[in-house]
Design a protein around this motif. Structure first.
Motif, PDB file in Angstrom:
ATOM      1  N   HIS A   1      74.253   1.347  67.664  1.00 40.60           N
ATOM      2  CA  HIS A   1      73.581   2.638  67.694  1.00 40.60           C
ATOM      3  C   HIS A   1      74.531   3.664  68.309  1.00 40.60           C
ATOM      4  O   HIS A   1      75.314   3.334  69.215  1.00 40.60           O
ATOM      5  CB  HIS A   1      72.293   2.570  68.524  1.00 40.60           C
ATOM      6  CG  HIS A   1      71.094   2.135  67.736  1.00 40.60           C
ATOM      7  ND1 HIS A   1      70.656   2.829  66.630  1.00 40.60           N
ATOM      8  CD2 HIS A   1      70.243   1.079  67.901  1.00 40.60           C
ATOM      9  CE1 HIS A   1      69.589   2.232  66.130  1.00 40.60           C
ATOM     10  NE2 HIS A   1      69.312   1.163  66.880  1.00 40.60           N
TER      11      HIS A   1
ATOM     12  N   ARG B   1      69.633   6.424  66.099  1.00 42.74           N
ATOM     13  CA  ARG B   1      68.270   6.071  66.525  1.00 42.74           C
ATOM     14  C   ARG B   1      67.249   6.974  65.836  1.00 42.74           C
ATOM     15  O   ARG B   1      66.166   6.522  65.450  1.00 42.74           O
ATOM     16  CB  ARG B   1      68.161   6.175  68.045  1.00 42.74           C
ATOM     17  CG  ARG B   1      69.026   5.153  68.777  1.00 42.74           C
ATOM     18  CD  ARG B   1      68.786   5.192  70.277  1.00 42.74           C
ATOM     19  NE  ARG B   1      69.740   4.351  70.990  1.00 42.74           N
ATOM     20  CZ  ARG B   1      69.617   3.039  71.138  1.00 42.74           C
ATOM     21  NH1 ARG B   1      68.567   2.417  70.616  1.00 42.74           N
ATOM     22  NH2 ARG B   1      70.523   2.340  71.800  1.00 42.74           N
TER      23      ARG B   1
ATOM     24  N   PRO C   1      70.474   1.159  62.795  1.00 43.54           N
ATOM     25  CA  PRO C   1      71.802   1.168  63.406  1.00 43.54           C
ATOM     26  C   PRO C   1      72.890   1.275  62.346  1.00 43.54           C
ATOM     27  O   PRO C   1      72.647   0.998  61.158  1.00 43.54           O
ATOM     28  CB  PRO C   1      71.862  -0.188  64.127  1.00 43.54           C
ATOM     29  CG  PRO C   1      70.934  -1.057  63.354  1.00 43.54           C
ATOM     30  CD  PRO C   1      69.828  -0.163  62.866  1.00 43.54           C
TER      31      PRO C   1
END
Length: 327
Positions: free
Chosen positions: A109, A126, A131
């Motif tokens: 992320h 996010r 991701p």
């Protein structure tokens, strides 16, 4: 006169099959041998072997070519050194897994901000709900970030700062993400996992189909969220698995063709959203090569021509799409 006789003799020789020019030259040269007049030579007489300059020219060109290669190597070496020095990393949470390596499949992320930790957000995985997944060291991200990611371990959280030389440089980036020129980039990264990506030639047929479908589904989720650039990248990754399919036959070939057609339609849509109309047309045309009346492919082409302002071509493609659509 003697000179007149020589001329007459030359013409007489010419009538017998000789050359008047050669005869005259021979007579004048013979007369000059016994006088103070210089000898007249033909061009052939004055040619010297090996002095045409070609060897010297070739050597000079080789030297210049080698100098250009060395100059480019030095320029690239400096660029690499600048990129290596462009980033810093502050570990917030130490990793518990192995450190990244060239070619590792990284899942992480990331939040990117302009200038500092308080700057405007220009990237947020996010917020996208997925991701990032990419192979490290393949220049899929800016050079400074690429190098910083290679210094992270699985499970690590870090703040990364990338100076402009390792980011988007003095020019910035006018496409997505929009970044002003000479801007420092600040990232918060959480490295979720690092995996070994099996080489394409070591994957069996079913694994390639599965991985291609997984990346395409990720692209679809991103596309639905209006994250078109990220969706396009996922579709491109999916295409890697389908392109490397040597010697498929029968039902396998039909399955690859079907998956490829679907993916090409996805790529046409994402290219359109990213403003790459020519690429969108190209992907749609690949579908039409196997399915000449595919309505989605015709429609994508019509959309591309509309965006390009080529309205007559757009009307033609959209009309064909309407005619090909099921009632």
């Amino acid at each position: 006169s003697t000179h007149a006789m020589e001329i007459r003799d030359s013409f007489a020789k010419a009538r017998r099959g000789g050359s008047a020019r050669d005869s005259a030259s021979e007579s004048i040269a013979s007369r000059a041998a016994g006088s103070s007049l210089p000898t007249v030579h033909t061009i052939e007489d004055t040619k010297v072997e090996g002095t045409d300059g070609s060897a010297t020219t070739e050597k000079k060109e080789d030297t210049e070519h080698q100098a250009a290669i060395e100059e480019e190597r030095a320029r690239q070496a400096k660029k690499e050194a600048d990129w290596d020095a462009s980033w810093t990393k502050r570990v917030q949470v130490a990793g518990t897994g192995e450190t990244a390596w060239q070619g590792a499949l990284a899942t992480y992320h990331i939040i990117g901000r302009l200038g500092s930790s308080r700057g405007d957000v220009f990237d947020d995985s996010r917020a996208r709900g997925l991701p990032v997944m990419l192979l490290l060291g393949r220049q899929a991200v800016v050079p400074g970030l690429d190098r910083a990611l290679l210094a992270m371990a699985a499970g690590e959280r870090a703040h990364i700062t990338v100076e402009p030389v390792g980011g988007y440089g003095a020019a910035g980036n006018i496409q997505y993400p929009r970044v002003p020129g000479s801007t420092t980039l600040w990232y918060e990264v959480e490295m979720l996992s690092l995996d070994k990506e099996t080489e394409l030639w070591d994957l069996d047929f079913d694994s390639k189909i599965q991985k291609a479908d997984e990346r395409r589904q990720r692209g679809n989720a991103l596309f639905r969220g209006a994250h078109f650039k990220e969706a396009d990248e996922e579709y491109e990754q999916a295409a890697r698995y389908l392109h490397f399919m040597p010697n498929v036959r029968g039902e396998e070939a039909k399955l690859v063709q079907a998956h490829t057609a679907t993916l090409n339609l996805n790529l046409a849509a994402s290219k359109l959203r990213c403003g790459f109309e020519a690429a969108a047309i190209s992907f749609a045309q690949k579908v039409l090569e196997a399915q000449p009346n595919n309505p989605k492919a015709l429609y994508r082409i019509g959309q591309a021509y509309t965006q390009l302002g080529q309205y007559e071509a757009a009307r033609k493609s959209l009309g064909a799409a309407g005619a090909a659509s099921p009632a």
